[in-house]
Design an enzyme around this catalytic site. Structure first.
Site, mmCIF file in Angstrom:
data_model
loop_
_atom_site.group_PDB
_atom_site.id
_atom_site.type_symbol
_atom_site.label_atom_id
_atom_site.label_comp_id
_atom_site.label_asym_id
_atom_site.label_seq_id
_atom_site.Cartn_x
_atom_site.Cartn_y
_atom_site.Cartn_z
ATOM 1 N N GLU A 1 104.610 36.401 40.707
ATOM 2 C CA GLU A 1 104.999 37.062 41.961
ATOM 3 C C GLU A 1 104.320 36.466 43.181
ATOM 4 O O GLU A 1 104.763 36.688 44.296
ATOM 5 C CB GLU A 1 104.719 38.560 41.874
ATOM 6 C CG GLU A 1 103.249 38.873 41.658
ATOM 7 C CD GLU A 1 102.988 40.377 41.630
ATOM 8 O OE1 GLU A 1 103.541 41.026 40.744
ATOM 9 O OE2 GLU A 1 102.241 40.857 42.499
ATOM 10 N N LEU B 1 103.125 61.990 55.212
ATOM 11 C CA LEU B 1 104.511 61.750 54.797
ATOM 12 C C LEU B 1 104.643 61.870 53.283
ATOM 13 O O LEU B 1 105.572 62.490 52.773
ATOM 14 C CB LEU B 1 104.969 60.360 55.266
ATOM 15 C CG LEU B 1 106.453 60.080 55.025
ATOM 16 C CD1 LEU B 1 107.326 61.064 55.794
ATOM 17 C CD2 LEU B 1 106.806 58.645 55.408
ATOM 18 N N LYS B 2 103.695 61.273 52.585
ATOM 19 C CA LYS B 2 103.703 61.363 51.116
ATOM 20 C C LYS B 2 103.692 62.832 50.685
ATOM 21 O O LYS B 2 104.473 63.252 49.833
ATOM 22 C CB LYS B 2 102.480 60.626 50.579
ATOM 23 C CG LYS B 2 102.286 60.708 49.075
ATOM 24 C CD LYS B 2 100.948 60.094 48.694
ATOM 25 C CE LYS B 2 100.619 60.293 47.220
ATOM 26 N NZ LYS B 2 101.418 59.436 46.350
ATOM 27 N N CYS C 1 103.875 45.658 27.775
ATOM 28 C CA CYS C 1 102.766 45.736 28.724
ATOM 29 C C CYS C 1 101.781 46.788 28.240
ATOM 30 O O CYS C 1 101.934 47.314 27.131
ATOM 31 C CB CYS C 1 103.301 46.064 30.128
ATOM 32 S SG CYS C 1 102.088 45.849 31.456
ATOM 33 N N ARG D 1 98.088 60.655 55.055
ATOM 34 C CA ARG D 1 99.225 60.510 54.153
ATOM 35 C C ARG D 1 100.136 61.753 54.190
ATOM 36 O O ARG D 1 100.614 62.241 53.179
ATOM 37 C CB ARG D 1 98.727 60.205 52.735
ATOM 38 C CG ARG D 1 98.051 58.832 52.712
ATOM 39 C CD ARG D 1 97.986 58.244 51.335
ATOM 40 N NE ARG D 1 97.001 58.928 50.503
ATOM 41 C CZ ARG D 1 96.967 58.894 49.178
ATOM 42 N NH1 ARG D 1 97.901 58.228 48.537
ATOM 43 N NH2 ARG D 1 96.042 59.511 48.514
ATOM 44 N N HIS E 1 108.192 50.703 30.094
ATOM 45 C CA HIS E 1 108.509 51.349 31.372
ATOM 46 C C HIS E 1 109.379 52.579 31.179
ATOM 47 O O HIS E 1 109.720 53.255 32.145
ATOM 48 C CB HIS E 1 109.197 50.351 32.308
ATOM 49 C CG HIS E 1 108.322 49.176 32.623
ATOM 50 N ND1 HIS E 1 107.110 49.332 33.257
ATOM 51 C CD2 HIS E 1 108.440 47.868 32.358
ATOM 52 C CE1 HIS E 1 106.535 48.148 33.386
ATOM 53 N NE2 HIS E 1 107.310 47.245 32.839
ATOM 54 N N CYS F 1 103.662 40.329 33.111
ATOM 55 C CA CYS F 1 104.761 41.282 33.056
ATOM 56 C C CYS F 1 105.957 40.706 33.816
ATOM 57 O O CYS F 1 105.850 39.653 34.425
ATOM 58 C CB CYS F 1 104.424 42.600 33.722
ATOM 59 S SG CYS F 1 102.701 43.012 33.785
ATOM 60 N N TRP G 1 96.446 41.055 44.258
ATOM 61 C CA TRP G 1 96.463 42.497 44.486
ATOM 62 C C TRP G 1 95.285 42.955 45.329
ATOM 63 O O TRP G 1 94.839 44.093 45.270
ATOM 64 C CB TRP G 1 96.551 43.231 43.137
ATOM 65 C CG TRP G 1 97.850 42.931 42.447
ATOM 66 C CD1 TRP G 1 98.929 42.275 42.972
ATOM 67 C CD2 TRP G 1 98.219 43.240 41.095
ATOM 68 N NE1 TRP G 1 99.932 42.165 42.043
ATOM 69 C CE2 TRP G 1 99.526 42.748 40.881
ATOM 70 C CE3 TRP G 1 97.571 43.897 40.038
ATOM 71 C CZ2 TRP G 1 100.197 42.879 39.673
ATOM 72 C CZ3 TRP G 1 98.237 44.037 38.830
ATOM 73 C CH2 TRP G 1 99.544 43.541 38.648
ATOM 74 N N ASP H 1 94.444 38.682 31.793
ATOM 75 C CA ASP H 1 95.787 39.031 32.278
ATOM 76 C C ASP H 1 96.117 38.324 33.579
ATOM 77 O O ASP H 1 95.300 38.312 34.495
ATOM 78 C CB ASP H 1 95.866 40.545 32.528
ATOM 79 C CG ASP H 1 95.750 41.358 31.244
ATOM 80 O OD1 ASP H 1 96.274 40.907 30.211
ATOM 81 O OD2 ASP H 1 95.141 42.444 31.283
HETATM 82 N N1 GLN Z 1 95.590 44.780 30.184
HETATM 83 C C1 GLN Z 1 96.377 45.496 31.146
HETATM 84 C C2 GLN Z 1 96.862 46.798 30.541
HETATM 85 O O1 GLN Z 1 97.140 46.839 29.396
HETATM 86 C C3 GLN Z 1 97.547 44.689 31.600
HETATM 87 C C4 GLN Z 1 98.361 45.421 32.637
HETATM 88 C C5 GLN Z 1 99.403 44.565 33.316
HETATM 89 O O2 GLN Z 1 99.805 43.561 32.829
HETATM 90 N N2 GLN Z 1 99.907 44.991 34.444
HETATM 91 O O3 GLN Z 1 96.983 47.803 31.200
HETATM 92 ZN ZN ZN Z 2 101.980 43.722 31.866
#
Ligand code: GLN
Ligand code: ZN
Length: 771
Positions: free
Chosen positions: A620, A26-27, A741, A24, A709, A658, A576, A614
């Site tokens: 996505e 470059l990072k 979130c 890594r 965020h 999210c 993921w 969740d």
């Molecule tokens: N339960 C997770 C958190 O609170 C949900 C995270 C997410 O939705 N990306 O971190």
């Molecule tokens: Zn979320």
């Protein structure tokens, strides 16, 4: 050209390669530059060294034509924005003052200028920076980077092919600049953009490019006739240029569909097609379109998105079919290798047998070379390699890792009834109301509380053996005590334990499920200098023991208020991770769902009246083509229900997602049959509440009222205004009050102040509604 001489010239190539380097580098160089510990010169030198190393390796491995320009200090779409001069007005001064600092300012923002928006690159986990265009956008060619990198590769003696993002995809990925009408369509700028591409192509030709690749992945999505016409026009015009290299138009991630005949007929010299997975439909479509007589076809037979070895014989058969369809066939991975880790041989901790099933970028390049050789020299020239490949595939197919009879029997026995709650929603809602006794507008959080430096240190200490499991447990329990005590004092209604023990919401579970693999060096770029190490769904999935119940039980012992059990859903566990390619996604999802179903049951038995599962990735992972979406949503929602439907009527199932843009999956949200859903909603000012109401959503909803965020703390009035907007759509009896979130990226100070606003606002509104 006869078929034999076409075959004789077959070469191996790749569309792009991981950028970061073995360690890594470059990072480290970029982040050092941001911190001021690495000079611009040193950064450029490090970057050039990494490019040289990549080309040297590729050529050394037998790649006959290396890509250039795929490298990036941040993102290749941002690089395109620079190459076509579409610098947003707010960043222009910074770019003029210093191109490198201006470049990073566009990517990351400055005190005075917001960064470009970032969003997912098609259905990958890579994020690009969204071009901002408007009627006033004036494009100008800046070929410094593409020409510079080509010159480097040529000087080092490589046969090189510059890669640029194509004009159609560039415009289709763009959005209206701030202040420009929402309905402005960037594609209307095509006539202005094409001359700039013409200039870039001429510059590349002058610098020695025989071929230039133009990537048009946006053409694998559903496109309107007008958009297809624009593509036809773009390639007619670019094809008609006299001062240009040969053009190779590339697409990947899915089949081209109706765009295939458009590109096949275009006056360009070649196409690169993905023929893996669902994109295999390109084969028949190409034949139906009359093939590519006299043209170059770069056949993407090695899947560039998964981590598994190729079925070489199958690929050779595909290639043999393609030989009859084009003037000339070269071999390539299906897309850039940016989306896979660098080198599977770096995974020295893996079971050696299992390691033989893995192919990362380096191995995929080698497979590509081998296939090209097989095509060129005949399969007789690669018999030993084919035999080894056959043996590895067979060992994978019959391994107890990939075939666990108990898991398979259980998955096969799942009935429709297993994916449905025993009671209808109204009955459950009543039972849950009686059991939970919550006030109107109940307050809760999404799960995680701040992941402090101390928590990360505790995990690092445990990993390095500086503390033992008992000491680690004590540190985590101390955190749980603090989180629970804080929530009680703050006046929250449904508490969480705060997830202090979780490094990541997928990895935590992956480490505890049999059949999942963790890599040590399997980093892939998420965005900029952020890299993630997705776990690998390698085999059949089972749960040797409960994964979260001890922490839950501990948290519950500290309070009389309800504590939510907290799990990651099956779709997100797949989205993921690197998934299996030897069975349908739906089958893998079902296995994960069954493991989660047991965990939900254990949480319920441990006293959980509320369990949250969740699914932030449900939206996505939606397939690129609308036609493929119903089938996906069908298995995805069934997997969620399989995980969650085994509970009693009075156990309340929550889910969380999210990111905005739920429009496309409204009916899927309903199909989850969760009792409560929390969603990100602050930035869109509760738009989603209205959308759910319009769709007739009958259940409880917590549209987020704090944008987590951003470090900004929302005031009580602000939260009140959002809640009132929510109440306009959702009746008070079904509205929850929660952040957008989880809070893991926030600090404690903002968290306290913000949750204070949430609780105060909820109380004020309750009084109003009561009075
Ligand atoms: N339960 C997770 C958190 O609170 C949900 C995270 C997410 O939705 N990306 O971190
Ligand atoms: Zn979320």
């Amino acid at each position: 050209m006869t078929a034999t001489s076409a075959a004789a010239a077959t070469l191996a190539t790749v569309h792009g390669y991981p950028r970061q380097g073995r360690n890594r580098e470059l990072k480290k160089a970029i982040e050092g530059y941001w911190k001021g510990t690495v000079t611009a010169d040193a950064l450029h030198t490090a970057a050039a060294e990494l490019r040289r190393e990549t080309w040297r390796r590729l050529t050394g491995a037998g790649i006959g034509e290396v890509p250039t320009g795929d490298f990036s200090l941040y993102d290749h779409v941002l690089d395109t924005t620079v190459a076509v001069g579409a610098i947003p007005a707010r960043h222009r001064a910074a770019v003029e003052a210093d191109p490198l600092d201006g470049y990073f300012a566009m990517a990351r923002g400055t005190q005075d200028a917001a960064p470009l928006e970032m969003t997912k690159w098609f259905d990958t986990n890579y994020h690009y920076l969204v071009p901002e265009l408007g009627p006033g956008t004036a494009f100008t060619a800046d070929s410094a980077k593409p020409v510079g990198e080509l010159a480097e590769a040529l000087a080092a003696g490589h046969r090189a092919r510059p890669v640029l993002l194509g004009p159609i995809t560039y415009l289709l990925l763009a959005k209206p600049a701030p202040g420009v009408a929402e309905d402005f369509r960037p594609l209307t700028l095509l006539d202005r953009l094409l001359p700039v591409y013409a200039e870039l192509l001429a510059d590349l030709r002058a610098a020695g490019a025989a071929w230039v690749q133009l990537d048009e992945p946006a053409l694998v999505q559903d496109r309107t006739p007008a958009e297809l016409n624009a593509a036809a026009r773009a390639y007619r015009d670019l094809g008609a240029l006299t001062d240009r290299p040969k053009l190779l138009v590339a697409s990947y991630f899915d089949r081209l569909g109706e765009a295939l005949p458009v590109l096949a007929k275009a006056p360009v010299e070649g196409l690169a097609l993905d023929v893996t997975g669902p994109a295999a439909a390109n084969l028949a479509d190409l034949a139906a379109a009359g093939g590519l007589p006299g043209k170059r076809l770069v056949a993407g037979v090695v899947d560039g998105r998964n981590v598994w070895i190729n079925d070489l014989e199958k690929s050779l058969a595909t290639l043999a079919t393609l030989l009859g369809l084009a003037g000339h066939v070269d071999v390539a991975p299906s897309c850039s290798l940016l989306h896979v880790p660098l080198d599977a041989t770096a995974e020295r901790d893996l079971d050696p047998q299992l390691a033989r099933w893995l192919a990362f970028a380096r191995q995929k390049a080698e497979e590509t070379v081998l296939l090209a050789r097989g095509l060129r020299e005949g399969t007789g020239a690669i018999t030993a390699e084919l035999a080894a490949n056959r043996a590895d595939l067979a060992s994978r197919a019959r391994s107890p890792i990939t075939r666990d009879p108990a898991v398979r029997a259980r998955a096969a026995a799942v009935t429709a009834g297993d994916t449905r709650r025993a009671q209808a929603y109204p009955e459950r809602a009543e039972a849950q109301r009686a059991r939970l006794g919550l006030p109107l507008l109940p307050t809760t959080t999404i799960g995680s509380f701040p992941q402090t430096a101390e928590l990360r240190l505790a995990r690092a200490d445990l990993g390095a053996g500086r503390i033992d499991a008992a000491a680690y447990r004590e540190r985590i329990e101390a955190e749980v005590r603090e989180v629970i005590a804080y929530q009680e004092k703050a006046g929250l209604d449904v508490l969480v334990h705060g997830e202090p023990e979780r490094n990541d919401m997928v990895q935590y579970f992956a480490e505890r499920l049999t059949g999942y693999l963790a890599t040590r060096h399997g980093w892939v770029q998420s965005y900029g200098t952020r890299y993630v190490r997705p776990p690998v769904l390698a085999g059949d999935i089972s749960r040797p023991r409960a994964m979260t119940v001890d922490w839950f039980r501990y948290a519950r012992s500290l309070t009389d208020r309800p504590v939510k059990g907290m799990l990651t859903g099956p779709v997100t566990m797949l989205a993921w991770s690197f998934v299996r390619d030897d069975q349908p996604l739906a089958d893998t999802a079902r296995q994960v769902a069954l493991a989660l179903r047991d965990e939900v049951a254990d949480l319920e038995a441990a006293g959980a009246a509320v369990v949250q599962v969740d699914e932030p990735a449900l939206r996505e992972t939606l397939p690129l083509r609308a036609a493929d979406r119903p089938a996906y949503l069908d298995w995805a929602t069934a997997a969620f229900r399989l995980a969650t439907s085994g509970v009693r009527a009075d156990t309340q199932i929550h889910t969380h997602m999210c990111y905005a843009e739920f429009g496309a999956i409204m009916s899927a949200i309903e199909e989850l049959d969760a009792d409560v859903i929390s969603l990100e909603a602050t930035r869109s000012h509760m738009e989603v509440a209205g959308e759910l109401a319009a769709a007739g959503y009958p259940r409880e909803v917590g549209p987020g009222v704090w944008d987590i965020h951003s470090p900004r703390v929302p005031g009580t009035e602000e939260v009140l205004a959002l809640l009132r907007a929510g109440l306009a759509a959702i009746p008070a009896g079904r509205l929850w009050v929660n952040p957008d979130c989880g809070l893991k990226t926030r600090g404690w100070t903002e968290t306290r102040a913000s949750l204070d606003s949430l609780v105060t606002a909820a109380r004020r509104l309750r009084e109003e509604l009561a009075g």
